[in-house]
Design a protein around this motif. Structure first.
Motif, PDB file in Angstrom:
ATOM      1  N   GLY A 288     -26.399  14.960 -48.329  1.00  0.00           N
ATOM      2  CA  GLY A 288     -26.082  15.764 -47.155  1.00  0.00           C
ATOM      3  C   GLY A 288     -27.349  15.930 -46.346  1.00  0.00           C
ATOM      4  N   ALA A 289     -27.494  15.168 -45.272  1.00  0.00           N
ATOM      5  CA  ALA A 289     -28.789  15.122 -44.597  1.00  0.00           C
ATOM      6  C   ALA A 289     -28.636  14.654 -43.159  1.00  0.00           C
ATOM      7  CB  ALA A 289     -29.733  14.175 -45.343  1.00  0.00           C
ATOM      8  N   SER A 290     -29.683  14.901 -42.395  1.00  0.00           N
ATOM      9  CA  SER A 290     -29.792  14.317 -41.059  1.00  0.00           C
ATOM     10  C   SER A 290     -31.199  13.775 -40.855  1.00  0.00           C
ATOM     11  CB  SER A 290     -29.434  15.352 -39.984  1.00  0.00           C
ATOM     12  OG  SER A 290     -30.193  16.531 -40.144  1.00  0.00           O
ATOM     13  N   SER A 291     -32.222  14.615 -41.064  1.00  0.00           N
ATOM     14  CA  SER A 291     -33.592  14.153 -40.850  1.00  0.00           C
ATOM     15  C   SER A 291     -34.010  13.071 -41.845  1.00  0.00           C
ATOM     16  CB  SER A 291     -34.560  15.338 -40.926  1.00  0.00           C
ATOM     17  OG  SER A 291     -34.466  15.992 -42.180  1.00  0.00           O
ATOM     18  N   LEU A 292     -33.353  13.004 -43.008  1.00  0.00           N
ATOM     19  CA  LEU A 292     -33.676  11.974 -43.988  1.00  0.00           C
ATOM     20  C   LEU A 292     -33.567  10.576 -43.383  1.00  0.00           C
ATOM     21  CD1 LEU A 292     -34.205  10.931 -46.887  1.00  0.00           C
ATOM     22  CD2 LEU A 292     -31.745  11.175 -47.320  1.00  0.00           C
ATOM     23  N   LEU A 293     -32.555  10.345 -42.575  1.00  0.00           N
ATOM     24  CA  LEU A 293     -32.346   9.014 -42.011  1.00  0.00           C
ATOM     25  C   LEU A 293     -33.537   8.573 -41.165  1.00  0.00           C
ATOM     26  CD1 LEU A 293     -30.697   6.508 -41.479  1.00  0.00           C
ATOM     27  CD2 LEU A 293     -29.428   7.757 -39.726  1.00  0.00           C
ATOM     28  N   GLY A 294     -34.083   9.482 -40.375  1.00  0.00           N
ATOM     29  CA  GLY A 294     -35.215   9.131 -39.532  1.00  0.00           C
ATOM     30  C   GLY A 294     -36.414   8.675 -40.334  1.00  0.00           C
ATOM     31  N   ASP A 295     -36.696   9.355 -41.453  1.00  0.00           N
ATOM     32  CA  ASP A 295     -37.838   8.964 -42.275  1.00  0.00           C
ATOM     33  C   ASP A 295     -37.591   7.629 -42.966  1.00  0.00           C
ATOM     34  OD1 ASP A 295     -40.515   9.733 -43.230  1.00  0.00           O
ATOM     35  OD2 ASP A 295     -39.572   9.731 -45.198  1.00  0.00           O
ATOM     36  N   ILE A 296     -36.358   7.389 -43.415  1.00  0.00           N
ATOM     37  CA  ILE A 296     -36.054   6.095 -44.037  1.00  0.00           C
ATOM     38  C   ILE A 296     -36.210   4.968 -43.020  1.00  0.00           C
ATOM     39  CG2 ILE A 296     -34.225   4.685 -45.044  1.00  0.00           C
ATOM     40  CD1 ILE A 296     -33.209   7.150 -46.480  1.00  0.00           C
ATOM     41  N   GLU A 297     -35.721   5.174 -41.801  1.00  0.00           N
ATOM     42  CA  GLU A 297     -35.856   4.136 -40.782  1.00  0.00           C
ATOM     43  C   GLU A 297     -37.331   3.831 -40.520  1.00  0.00           C
ATOM     44  OE1 GLU A 297     -34.176   2.962 -36.337  1.00  0.00           O
ATOM     45  OE2 GLU A 297     -34.031   5.040 -37.032  1.00  0.00           O
ATOM     46  N   GLN A 299     -39.788   4.118 -42.658  1.00  0.00           N
ATOM     47  CA  GLN A 299     -40.308   3.347 -43.791  1.00  0.00           C
ATOM     48  C   GLN A 299     -39.838   1.892 -43.745  1.00  0.00           C
ATOM     49  OE1 GLN A 299     -42.566   4.697 -45.803  1.00  0.00           O
ATOM     50  NE2 GLN A 299     -42.324   6.635 -44.706  1.00  0.00           N
ATOM     51  N   LEU A 300     -38.607   1.667 -43.319  1.00  0.00           N
ATOM     52  CA  LEU A 300     -38.110   0.292 -43.214  1.00  0.00           C
ATOM     53  C   LEU A 300     -38.849  -0.470 -42.116  1.00  0.00           C
ATOM     54  CD1 LEU A 300     -34.264   0.769 -43.731  1.00  0.00           C
ATOM     55  CD2 LEU A 300     -35.927  -0.209 -45.331  1.00  0.00           C
ATOM     56  N   GLU A 301     -39.196   0.207 -41.028  1.00  0.00           N
ATOM     57  CA  GLU A 301     -39.971  -0.466 -39.987  1.00  0.00           C
ATOM     58  C   GLU A 301     -41.343  -0.880 -40.525  1.00  0.00           C
ATOM     59  OE1 GLU A 301     -41.538  -0.039 -35.389  1.00  0.00           O
ATOM     60  OE2 GLU A 301     -40.075   1.375 -36.177  1.00  0.00           O
ATOM     61  N   HIS A 302     -41.943  -0.011 -41.317  1.00  0.00           N
ATOM     62  CA  HIS A 302     -43.227  -0.368 -41.923  1.00  0.00           C
ATOM     63  C   HIS A 302     -43.071  -1.564 -42.858  1.00  0.00           C
ATOM     64  CE1 HIS A 302     -46.423  -0.055 -45.042  1.00  0.00           C
ATOM     65  NE2 HIS A 302     -47.176   0.145 -43.973  1.00  0.00           N
ATOM     66  N   HIS A 303     -41.968  -1.594 -43.616  1.00  0.00           N
ATOM     67  CA  HIS A 303     -41.717  -2.712 -44.539  1.00  0.00           C
ATOM     68  C   HIS A 303     -41.604  -4.037 -43.773  1.00  0.00           C
ATOM     69  CE1 HIS A 303     -39.988  -5.100 -47.766  1.00  0.00           C
ATOM     70  NE2 HIS A 303     -38.967  -5.395 -46.986  1.00  0.00           N
ATOM     71  N   TYR A 308     -46.605   1.610 -39.168  1.00  0.00           N
ATOM     72  CA  TYR A 308     -45.832   2.841 -39.052  1.00  0.00           C
ATOM     73  C   TYR A 308     -45.674   3.201 -37.586  1.00  0.00           C
ATOM     74  CZ  TYR A 308     -45.941   4.075 -44.010  1.00  0.00           C
ATOM     75  OH  TYR A 308     -45.736   4.103 -45.369  1.00  0.00           O
ATOM     76  N   SER A 309     -44.487   3.651 -37.231  1.00  0.00           N
ATOM     77  CA  SER A 309     -44.266   4.126 -35.873  1.00  0.00           C
ATOM     78  C   SER A 309     -44.183   5.641 -35.875  1.00  0.00           C
ATOM     79  CB  SER A 309     -42.972   3.537 -35.302  1.00  0.00           C
ATOM     80  OG  SER A 309     -41.860   4.001 -36.044  1.00  0.00           O
ATOM     81  N   ALA A 310     -44.300   6.231 -34.698  1.00  0.00           N
ATOM     82  CA  ALA A 310     -44.186   7.673 -34.575  1.00  0.00           C
ATOM     83  C   ALA A 310     -42.766   8.113 -34.914  1.00  0.00           C
ATOM     84  CB  ALA A 310     -44.552   8.111 -33.154  1.00  0.00           C
ATOM     85  N   SER A 311     -42.654   9.264 -35.542  1.00  0.00           N
ATOM     86  CA  SER A 311     -41.335   9.740 -35.987  1.00  0.00           C
ATOM     87  C   SER A 311     -40.389   9.976 -34.803  1.00  0.00           C
ATOM     88  CB  SER A 311     -41.470  11.029 -36.797  1.00  0.00           C
ATOM     89  OG  SER A 311     -42.134  12.033 -36.038  1.00  0.00           O
TER      90      SER A 311
END
Length: 317
Positions: A288-297, A299-303, A308-311
């Motif tokens: 149950g989340a909303s901000s979690l998705l932004g942090d995962i995205e 991390q995937l961009e870094h991968h 790393y991009s700005a949040s």
């Protein structure tokens, strides 16, 4: 759309002996939970795969007093396209979506129209978040949400029944809510941060599963303390115990407090160790989340890019 290929949890007759038999070793549970983050580390492709799996199990949620149709539509668009297309192509998952969209009853028709049947729409009902409105109105709210297209209902239990040990009343209320859900899957929110002890969490988990809950969920996200690893360990072990008793698999949803990609991986590692691989699917586990998705995205961009991009570049609706 179908939520699961598994049989629904039909529940069991209320048995006070099951509740009285509950035992929880709180210090051991806390030690076990504290050890997990240090023992689990994933890198590169393995990390990306687990983070993509986490996205597929997010209930992307907006439960604010200032929700508008426009905000809900934007969130639904994000649920259907949770990560930039070029990043999804790079990791080989161009059709990845979140597990569901979760909104107040008032916004169910907007969400149903926006997702077009691609993912489930979940509604929080029964006087969310306190669960103190008249009981007949709580049941009516469930029925209206289902009639308007919600295929999942997140109900809130009456915490006073747990705190006073009135387990029969908790069972009866939950069973009536389950009946009101009809074909919709029901997630029972225990508000674990308000239940006092892990033993109460375990007992409430067992009772709501006996009453037919398809999922048990930690929190509304509005409490001072939401999902924690000791609580999650306790609830997962209740699920394991219930499956051994009944043969039914019940899902689990930690909500509130899981906002970082590394935390999501820790929860999934605990899930895999306690319940096994079958629970690593959206029909048996949700964040149950909303901000979690932004942090995962992020991390995937870094991968994919090595940078790393700005949040703020990964807004969630």
């Amino acid at each position: 759309m179908s939520n699961t290929e598994l049989p629904r949890n039909d529940g069991l007759a209320f048995d006070p002996a099951v509740v009285e038999a509950v035992r929880v070793n709180t210090p051991a549970s806390q030690r076990r939970a504290a050890s997990l983050p240090a023992r689990r580390s994933l890198k590169k492709d393995h990390q990306a795969a687990w983070l993509a799996r986490a996205i597929s199990m997010i209930d992307l949620t907006t439960l604010s007093g200032d929700d508008t149709p426009g905000r809900v539509k934007r969130l639904c668009a994000k649920a259907l396209q949770p990560v930039r297309p070029d990043l999804l192509e790079a990791i080989g998952l161009p059709d990845l979506t979140t597990g569901a969209i979760c909104v107040y009853h008032e916004m169910v028709p907007v969400a149903v129209e926006a997702v077009r049947g691609r993912i489930p729409v979940a509604a929080v009902s029964t006087g969310f978040p306190a669960g103190l409105s008249p009981f007949d109105l709580r049941l009516a709210e469930i029925e209206r949400s289902v009639a308007e297209g919600a295929t999942e209902i997140d109900i809130v239990i009456s915490r006073r029944h747990v705190l006073t040990g009135n387990w029969a009343a908790l069972y009866d209320e939950t069973a009536q809510m389950r009946a009101a859900c009809g074909p919709a899957h029901m997630k029972a929110i225990l508000a674990t941060g308000e239940l006092g002890t892990l033993k109460n969490v375990m007992k409430a988990s067992m009772v709501t599963m006996m009453a037919g809950s398809d999922f048990i969920k930690t929190s509304t996200g509005k409490e001072a303390v939401n999902a924690t690893l000791p609580v999650s360990l306790t609830m997962m072990r209740a699920i394991r115990t219930y499956e051994a008793m009944s043969g039914f698999k019940v899902g689990y949803k930690p909500a509130g407090g899981v906002s970082k990609a590394k935390d999501a991986v820790t929860y999934l590692a605990l899930l895999k160790e306690e319940l096994g691989d079958r629970w690593l699917r959206p029909d048996l586990f949700r964040f149950g989340a909303s901000s979690l998705l932004g942090d995962i995205e992020r991390q995937l961009e870094h991968h994919v890019t090595g940078r790393y991009s700005a949040s703020y570049r990964h807004a969630v609706g």
